[in-house]
Design a protein around this motif. Sequence first.
Motif, PDB file in Angstrom:
ATOM      1  N   GLY A 204       0.818  -1.200   0.000  1.00 30.64           N
ATOM      2  CA  GLY A 204       0.000   0.000   0.000  1.00 30.64           C
ATOM      3  C   GLY A 204       0.853   1.252   0.000  1.00 30.64           C
ATOM      4  N   TRP A 205       0.262   2.360   0.410  1.00 32.41           N
ATOM      5  CA  TRP A 205       0.945   3.643   0.432  1.00 32.41           C
ATOM      6  C   TRP A 205       1.253   4.055   1.866  1.00 32.41           C
ATOM      7  N   PRO A 206       2.199   4.960   2.059  1.00 31.43           N
ATOM      8  CA  PRO A 206       2.500   5.415   3.425  1.00 31.43           C
ATOM      9  C   PRO A 206       1.237   5.977   4.090  1.00 31.43           C
ATOM     10  N   ARG A 207       1.100   5.689   5.384  1.00 32.05           N
ATOM     11  CA  ARG A 207      -0.069   6.162   6.123  1.00 32.05           C
ATOM     12  C   ARG A 207       0.283   7.415   6.916  1.00 32.05           C
ATOM     13  N   GLY A 208      -0.552   8.408   6.799  1.00 30.23           N
ATOM     14  CA  GLY A 208      -0.365   9.640   7.551  1.00 30.23           C
ATOM     15  C   GLY A 208      -1.635   9.989   8.286  1.00 30.23           C
ATOM     16  N   SER A 209      -1.885  11.251   8.428  1.00 24.99           N
ATOM     17  CA  SER A 209      -3.096  11.695   9.110  1.00 24.99           C
ATOM     18  C   SER A 209      -4.310  11.482   8.211  1.00 24.99           C
ATOM     19  N   SER A 210      -5.460  11.693   8.773  1.00 29.62           N
ATOM     20  CA  SER A 210      -6.701  11.497   8.018  1.00 29.62           C
ATOM     21  C   SER A 210      -6.830  12.478   6.863  1.00 29.62           C
ATOM     22  N   THR A 211      -6.068  13.576   6.912  1.00 23.01           N
ATOM     23  CA  THR A 211      -6.129  14.578   5.842  1.00 23.01           C
ATOM     24  C   THR A 211      -4.875  14.571   4.972  1.00 23.01           C
ATOM     25  N   SER A 212      -4.018  13.542   5.116  1.00 22.67           N
ATOM     26  CA  SER A 212      -2.739  13.542   4.385  1.00 22.67           C
ATOM     27  C   SER A 212      -2.941  13.506   2.880  1.00 22.67           C
ATOM     28  N   ASP A 213      -4.027  12.871   2.423  1.00 26.93           N
ATOM     29  CA  ASP A 213      -4.267  12.806   0.984  1.00 26.93           C
ATOM     30  C   ASP A 213      -4.601  14.170   0.394  1.00 26.93           C
ATOM     31  N   GLN A 214      -4.978  15.102   1.243  1.00 29.57           N
ATOM     32  CA  GLN A 214      -5.320  16.428   0.752  1.00 29.57           C
ATOM     33  C   GLN A 214      -4.089  17.308   0.559  1.00 29.57           C
ATOM     34  N   ALA A 215      -2.963  16.907   1.165  1.00 28.39           N
ATOM     35  CA  ALA A 215      -1.724  17.665   1.002  1.00 28.39           C
ATOM     36  C   ALA A 215      -1.103  17.322  -0.347  1.00 28.39           C
ATOM     37  N   PRO A 216      -0.392  18.273  -0.978  1.00 27.87           N
ATOM     38  CA  PRO A 216       0.232  17.985  -2.284  1.00 27.87           C
ATOM     39  C   PRO A 216       1.194  16.799  -2.194  1.00 27.87           C
ATOM     40  N   HIS A 217       1.024  15.849  -3.095  1.00 29.30           N
ATOM     41  CA  HIS A 217       1.888  14.666  -3.086  1.00 29.30           C
ATOM     42  C   HIS A 217       1.825  13.999  -4.455  1.00 29.30           C
ATOM     43  N   VAL A 218       2.762  13.068  -4.678  1.00 23.37           N
ATOM     44  CA  VAL A 218       2.754  12.251  -5.889  1.00 23.37           C
ATOM     45  C   VAL A 218       3.078  10.823  -5.489  1.00 23.37           C
ATOM     46  N   ARG A 219       2.396   9.865  -6.088  1.00 26.60           N
ATOM     47  CA  ARG A 219       2.564   8.448  -5.744  1.00 26.60           C
ATOM     48  C   ARG A 219       3.383   7.748  -6.823  1.00 26.60           C
ATOM     49  N   ILE A 220       4.525   7.198  -6.412  1.00 22.98           N
ATOM     50  CA  ILE A 220       5.461   6.556  -7.336  1.00 22.98           C
ATOM     51  C   ILE A 220       5.590   5.081  -6.959  1.00 22.98           C
ATOM     52  N   ALA A 221       5.364   4.199  -7.914  1.00 23.63           N
ATOM     53  CA  ALA A 221       5.419   2.758  -7.682  1.00 23.63           C
ATOM     54  C   ALA A 221       6.626   2.153  -8.393  1.00 23.63           C
ATOM     55  N   THR A 235      -2.144   0.173 -10.122  1.00 22.70           N
ATOM     56  CA  THR A 235      -3.099   1.022 -10.823  1.00 22.70           C
ATOM     57  C   THR A 235      -4.394   1.158 -10.035  1.00 22.70           C
ATOM     58  N   GLU A 236      -4.884   0.054  -9.487  1.00 23.86           N
ATOM     59  CA  GLU A 236      -6.102   0.114  -8.668  1.00 23.86           C
ATOM     60  C   GLU A 236      -5.890   0.998  -7.445  1.00 23.86           C
ATOM     61  N   ALA A 237      -4.646   1.011  -6.918  1.00 23.59           N
ATOM     62  CA  ALA A 237      -4.323   1.830  -5.751  1.00 23.59           C
ATOM     63  C   ALA A 237      -4.015   3.278  -6.123  1.00 23.59           C
ATOM     64  N   LYS A 238      -4.199   3.630  -7.384  1.00 22.23           N
ATOM     65  CA  LYS A 238      -4.080   5.000  -7.881  1.00 22.23           C
ATOM     66  C   LYS A 238      -2.658   5.559  -7.778  1.00 22.23           C
ATOM     67  N   ALA A 239      -1.697   4.766  -8.246  1.00 22.39           N
ATOM     68  CA  ALA A 239      -0.345   5.297  -8.424  1.00 22.39           C
ATOM     69  C   ALA A 239      -0.394   6.384  -9.485  1.00 22.39           C
ATOM     70  N   ASP A 240       0.566   7.315  -9.408  1.00 19.88           N
ATOM     71  CA  ASP A 240       0.673   8.352 -10.431  1.00 19.88           C
ATOM     72  C   ASP A 240       1.632   7.952 -11.548  1.00 19.88           C
ATOM     73  N   VAL A 241       2.574   7.044 -11.248  1.00 26.02           N
ATOM     74  CA  VAL A 241       3.512   6.549 -12.248  1.00 26.02           C
ATOM     75  C   VAL A 241       4.106   5.243 -11.728  1.00 26.02           C
ATOM     76  N   ILE A 242       4.423   4.338 -12.650  1.00 28.69           N
ATOM     77  CA  ILE A 242       5.046   3.053 -12.310  1.00 28.69           C
ATOM     78  C   ILE A 242       6.358   2.947 -13.065  1.00 28.69           C
ATOM     79  N   PHE A 243       7.429   2.566 -12.335  1.00 23.91           N
ATOM     80  CA  PHE A 243       8.738   2.334 -12.941  1.00 23.91           C
ATOM     81  C   PHE A 243       9.052   0.841 -12.871  1.00 23.91           C
ATOM     82  N   ALA A 244       9.549   0.279 -13.990  1.00 24.90           N
ATOM     83  CA  ALA A 244       9.858  -1.152 -14.041  1.00 24.90           C
ATOM     84  C   ALA A 244      11.032  -1.397 -14.986  1.00 24.90           C
ATOM     85  N   GLY A 245      11.581  -2.588 -14.901  1.00 25.20           N
ATOM     86  CA  GLY A 245      12.667  -3.001 -15.782  1.00 25.20           C
ATOM     87  C   GLY A 245      12.438  -4.418 -16.257  1.00 25.20           C
TER      88      GLY A 245
END
Length: 317
Positions: A204-221, A235-245
């Motif tokens: 999953g994603w890092p857990r913060g406060s109940s309003t952490s999703d409202q703060a500016p952020h980007v999700r990188i997988a 993708t279901e977890a709403k990543a903003d970009v995925i890096f792979a090799g």
Amino acid sequence: MVEHKTFAAALRHAAGTTALAAGGALALGGALVGYGMLETQKFGLRRETLSILPRGAADIKVLHLSDIHMVPGQETKIQWLRELADLKPDFVINTGDNLSHRKAIPSLLNALEPLMAFPGAFVPGSNCYYAPKLKNPFKYFARNDGIPNPSSRDQLPFEDMHRAFGSAGWVNMSNRSHSTVLNGLRLDLSGVDDPHIDRDHFAGWPRGSSTSDQAPHVRIALTHAPYQRVLDQFTEAKADVIFAGHTHGGQVCIPGYGALVSNCDLPTWRARGLSDWEYAGNSVPLNVSAGLGTSRFAPIRFACPPEAILVTLTGRK
């Protein structure tokens, strides 16, 4: 008697023609192999731009490295990697398969030493844990289950590599999440251990406060091998970009067609480059690296030169 001589002459002519054809085929094959070995040294930088940051955010330059497959003595590769520090990336992502020889760690760390001055994160590939083996190349056209029954004699000293990465500040994202701040923006990272050997678990994603999703952020997988099950989870977890090799871009490609294999269940047309992965109503940019090396048992590339990628993340319009 005349007919016998004519028949014998025809046989000699046919044998000569066959020998010439065989010789020509061998010469062509040798030339292709020779070119394929040369292409492994044609390192290049691919540049991409993604508008995925919050509006007004400062640009972030991400240098994506993958599949270095270091072998002692690869001085051209070492020097080229060292010079990538001149790009001054804001963040470095390494998606695994760093080794192709158990004595290659000093060479690898020498190559990456200038880049480890920048913040970064990494996930391992199977060739971080285990040495590559000589195998039938036609097996790549069948379902690949990774490394069958790896033994202790195949194991690489990956702990030394991971300790060096960690000491430099690069975060091991194997089956974990992590949050950091860069250029005033929160980066939420999530990665998995190598799916190619069934070590992946999405945390999953890092857990913060109940309003952490409202703060500016980007999700990188991050993942080494881009198996569909993993891409679907990100993708279901709403990543903003995925890096792979992992795919090596197909390694041996047909000009005008592309990769024949991806070494996983990723469609071959996605084996190299930037595309959109869609699942559960979401669409996420997927950046797959063609990698910088090969197994030491198959040191050729064809129509698929090695690459690093500089991805500039910019604010949404």
